[in-house]
Write an enzyme that holds these catalytic residues in place. Structure first.
Site, short mmCIF file in Angstrom:
data_model
loop_
_atom_site.label_atom_id
_atom_site.label_comp_id
_atom_site.label_asym_id
_atom_site.label_seq_id
_atom_site.Cartn_x
_atom_site.Cartn_y
_atom_site.Cartn_z
N CYS A 108 0.83 -1.21 0.00
CA CYS A 108 0.00 0.00 0.00
C CYS A 108 0.86 1.26 0.00
O CYS A 108 0.45 2.30 -0.51
CB CYS A 108 -0.96 0.00 1.19
SG CYS A 108 -0.14 -0.03 2.81
N HIS A 139 -1.56 1.49 7.46
CA HIS A 139 -2.07 1.41 6.10
C HIS A 139 -2.03 2.79 5.47
O HIS A 139 -2.36 3.79 6.10
CB HIS A 139 -3.50 0.87 6.09
CG HIS A 139 -4.05 0.66 4.72
ND1 HIS A 139 -3.50 -0.23 3.81
CD2 HIS A 139 -5.11 1.24 4.07
CE1 HIS A 139 -4.20 -0.21 2.68
NE2 HIS A 139 -5.17 0.68 2.83
#
Length: 575
Positions: free
Chosen positions: A203, A523
């Protein structure tokens, strides 16, 4: 749009012109011996003795409005705007011609007692600045400061042969409406907005790639075929030992980025897998070739360095990152920082220039505030429910972080620098400023703190307010030097460059990379501003969001593009 142009020269004062004609070509040379500077950073002042307390010769006041010293006779008188009496004007009226010009004793700025207004003179300003700034030692000029040749816009229309080539080698992209948008799951997305598959804790890569793919100058560079990956691969083939005579290709991040731009802007809507780019990046940064989570900022720096390194090897000559013409990465993101280290004893200033492709900012050390009060007063939290009224947090602003970045900082006693004027090590002040603005400014927020003494690391979960429109003029070297030395008709650092290239100091936000979670288990998500609408890019998922969600996000990297390169939804090309 505000342009950084050279200061406008006011109309000349007739009394100042008469004074100059009577006193020769250098009438202010005698004032240099009386110039002093407030330590460590302050504007110039006029004193015959550093301990002198000037007083008005008429009323004896020391603090009434401003005090002015007559350039002709050195008598000091006060001045106040009407209807108050001006003893400085009365002195000029009572004396023969030549006593109209005076100097502000606290600012070292010229004043005409007859006109009752501030006046400007280049020779006077040069004398003041020359007295405050010691002559610098010979040093190489900062890079990338040469004047760029402007290229006039010329509309292009294909001729007959080009029409044939276009018809034989191209096809029309399917479009669902005149605005170049297609519908995916009931959502209209701009052309080129496409999800990126997560290849295993990637990510961090997807978030940076989304920002780069939609950086206007970088996107236009690859879409206009400025870097042709086929020509690059044809010239980059090498024969390696142990490969049985098989030719292999060198890893080129620019080629992979070119292929990715072509893929995402080809009209497809299914998520794209940047596996080839990941493999090439692993070849460039072998120490990071793992499936572990990496830092998005380090990945961003590594990509730009990889593109620059490839260009340097291809040209077979050294190329500095400070030279904005070396490669497209630094042509878009490269700027120049100015660092001033000032001696606190004598005021000697040592100036250095350093190229930069981003600016890392510390969060402001604010006091704790109740989140409940923030929810009631902050307009950006109308649709957010991530806060709890029982929690406390600190808030910072991007402009406050920039103010802190360009604020004078007193260096510790263990960081004394050798003053070339005092010839000893002295305590000093350091001040940073921006010498040259890039086309795209990237701001990195230091949210990860590492303590070597405690042998621990932590993440700073502090709310940061960032504007959608940002004016960088207060943080430029020319602006900071003007605030340091006062109102002058004098070319400060950056004035000539700004006038030549007609740079704009106004920027628009177009991408925000956020980080949620803990230090080792977080994230990354990117918010993109396309056609004045915000979209959330969460790996393969693209969703449209309200701007209040973006404002309430935990910004980690912010990308601003110069306003003249930013296009809003209402700005449609003419047919």
């Amino acid at each position: 749009m505000s342009k950084l142009k050279n200061p406008t020269i006011p109309q000349p004062c007739p009394h100042l012109a008469d004074f100059r004609s009577r006193d020769g070509p250098k009438p202010f040379r005698a004032l240099q011996d009386c110039l002093i500077k407030a330590r460590p950073i302050g504007r110039a002042a006029i004193r015959r003795d550093p301990s002198e307390v000037p007083r008005c010769g008429s009323c004896g006041s020391t603090a009434r409005s401003r005090l002015y010293a007559c350039v002709a006779c050195a008598s000091v008188h006060c001045h106040a705007p009407p209807p108050s009496a001006s003893h400085a004007a009365a002195h000029a009226d009572s004396m023969p011609p030549g006593h109209e010009i005076a100097v502000d004793v606290d600012r070292a700025e010229l004043f005409c007692c007859r006109c009752r207004d501030q006046v400007y003179d280049r020779d006077f300003d040069a004398a003041v600045i020359g007295n405050l700034i010691p002559p610098p030692l010979p040093s190489p000029p900062p890079e990338n400061l040469r004047k760029r040749r402007r290229v006039d816009y010329r509309p292009w229309a294909p001729d007959l042969s080009e029409r044939v080539l276009i018809g034989q080698n191209s096809r029309l992209l399917p479009k669902s409406d005149p605005n170049c948008c297609e519908s995916v799951s009931g959502l209209d997305l701009p052309e080129g907005l496409r999800g990126l598959n997560n290849l295993g804790n990637t990510c961090f890569m997807n978030s940076v790639l989304q920002a780069l793919l939609h950086t206007p100058p970088l996107r236009n560079y690859f879409l206009s075929d400025k870097h042709n990956r086929y020509d690059c691969q044809r010239n980059g083939r090498v024969r390696r030992n142990g490969s049985h005579g098989k030719e292999e290709l060198k890893a080129c991040l620019a080629c992979d980025l070119d292929a990715m731009v072509s893929a995402v802007f080809s009209g497809g809507r299914s998520p794209y897998s940047p596996a080839k780019f990941l493999y090439s990046w692993w070849q460039h940064a072998a120490n990071l070739a793992t499936y572990e989570q990496q830092d998005a900022h380090e990945f961003f720096i590594s990509i730009l360095d990889g593109i620059h390194e490839k260009v340097r090897k291809d040209r077979c000559k050294p190329q500095s990152q400070g030279s904005g013409d070396c490669c497209i990465a630094h042509r878009v993101f490269s700027g120049i920082l100015r660092s001033d280290v000032m001696c606190m004893a004598c005021g000697f200033t040592s100036t250095t220039y350093d190229p930069c492709i981003d600016i890392s900012l510390d969060l402001e050390p604010n006091q704790l505030e109740k989140v409940g009060s923030m929810k009631s007063h902050h307009p950006c939290n109308a649709k957010t429910d991530f806060m709890n009224s029982t929690q406390t947090c600190c808030s910072s602003t991007l402009t406050g972080c920039l103010d802190r970045f360009t604020r004078p900082e007193r260096l510790g006693t263990d960081q004394k620098f050798f003053c070339q004027q005092c010839q000893v090590r002295q305590e000093s002040l350091k001040q940073m400023s921006i010498r040259k603005l890039p086309l795209v400014s990237c701001f990195h927020i230091k949210r990860f703190e590492h303590s070597s003494t405690r042998n621990m690391s932590k993440k700073v979960d502090r709310y940061l307010q960032f504007p959608f429109s940002l004016d960088m003029a207060p943080y430029l070297s020319s602006s900071i030097l003007r605030s340091r030395f006062g109102n002058r008709i004098f070319s400060f650092d950056g004035d000539e460059l700004a006038g030549q290239e007609e740079l704009s100091s106004e920027f628009e936000l177009f991408a925000v990379i956020t980080h949620t979670g803990k230090l080792n288990a977080g994230h990354y998500v990117t918010y993109l501003r396309l056609s004045d609408q915000w979209y959330k890019c969460d790996d393969a998922w693209i969703t449209q969001v309200n701007e209040s969600i973006v404002r309430a996000s935990q910004g980690y990297m912010m990308f601003y593009v110069q306003k003249m390169l930013f296009y809003k939804a209402s700005e449609r090309p003419l047919s």
